[in-house]
Design a protein around this motif. Sequence first.
Motif, short mmCIF file in Angstrom:
data_model
loop_
_atom_site.label_atom_id
_atom_site.label_comp_id
_atom_site.label_asym_id
_atom_site.label_seq_id
_atom_site.Cartn_x
_atom_site.Cartn_y
_atom_site.Cartn_z
N VAL A 1 0.87 -1.17 0.00
CA VAL A 1 0.00 0.00 0.00
C VAL A 1 0.91 1.22 0.00
O VAL A 1 1.93 1.24 0.68
CB VAL A 1 -0.93 0.01 1.24
N LYS B 1 -4.36 6.72 0.68
CA LYS B 1 -3.61 5.49 0.42
C LYS B 1 -4.08 4.94 -0.92
O LYS B 1 -5.27 4.99 -1.22
CB LYS B 1 -3.84 4.45 1.51
N SER C 1 -3.22 1.64 -4.00
CA SER C 1 -2.70 0.28 -4.08
C SER C 1 -1.62 0.08 -5.14
O SER C 1 -0.99 -0.97 -5.17
CB SER C 1 -3.84 -0.71 -4.32
N SER C 2 -1.39 1.08 -6.00
CA SER C 2 -0.35 0.89 -7.02
C SER C 2 0.66 2.04 -6.97
O SER C 2 0.31 3.19 -6.67
CB SER C 2 -0.97 0.79 -8.42
#
Length: 53
Positions: free
Chosen positions: A22, A34, A36-37
């Motif tokens: 994250v 935040k 995810s990539s």
Amino acid sequence: MERVKYNRVEVSHGNTAKKFPVYEIYLDGVIITKVSSENEALEMVSRWQKNYR
């Protein structure tokens, strides 16, 4: 000092032992979102650095 930056952290979901990356995005040292990539993180940081100089 850079006002906008990101940091990669590993988190687990629920009871699983597997960790997922994250990317936390910071503005003046405070986490504001935040993603995810890493590509998303880089895009957001780039965009926000233009606005928060």
